[in-house]
Design a protein around this motif. Sequence first.
Motif, mmCIF file in Angstrom:
data_model
loop_
_atom_site.group_PDB
_atom_site.id
_atom_site.type_symbol
_atom_site.label_atom_id
_atom_site.label_comp_id
_atom_site.label_asym_id
_atom_site.label_seq_id
_atom_site.Cartn_x
_atom_site.Cartn_y
_atom_site.Cartn_z
ATOM 1 N N ASP A 157 16.156 49.628 50.102
ATOM 2 C CA ASP A 157 15.610 48.277 50.187
ATOM 3 C C ASP A 157 14.241 48.221 49.510
ATOM 4 O OD1 ASP A 157 15.079 45.701 50.807
ATOM 5 O OD2 ASP A 157 15.014 45.985 52.981
ATOM 6 N N ASP A 158 14.101 47.368 48.512
ATOM 7 C CA ASP A 158 12.815 47.179 47.829
ATOM 8 C C ASP A 158 12.400 45.710 47.865
ATOM 9 O OD1 ASP A 158 14.763 46.247 46.158
ATOM 10 O OD2 ASP A 158 13.938 47.148 44.339
ATOM 11 N N GLY A 159 12.703 45.049 48.941
ATOM 12 C CA GLY A 159 12.410 43.634 49.077
ATOM 13 C C GLY A 159 13.673 42.812 49.181
#
Length: 121
Positions: free
Chosen positions: A33-35
């Motif tokens: 998850d990167d945003g």
Amino acid sequence: MVIKITPQQAKRVNALLRKLCANYDGGNCLLLDDGEPCVCVQSISKYGLYCNYFKNAVLPTDERLYAEVMKPSGGKRCVLCHQPFAPRAKNQRYCPACAAKQKRLKATERQRRKRASASRF
């Protein structure tokens, strides 16, 4: 490196993934998850183990599945129940469940011999 698995093992891997993986969040992977939500790679794979976190942290909790998947050549089969297991020593003959039973039987037999020899005197 991808480790190949069978469809039966894939079902057990996915059940273990949903139950114990700390990074699994409703089909998404918190590590990726990167945003934006990202689909868990391990949950959609059918033919191999792709997630290093799963291989190192979650898979060892199921000893039989770990022995089948990670140690196919170095794994052994239990002398009593014939289930595969990952040996902790090179001369280990029994899986952990059967080892406890066998230890109890050996202790019982040892005590029986000890009492028999003590009653002769």
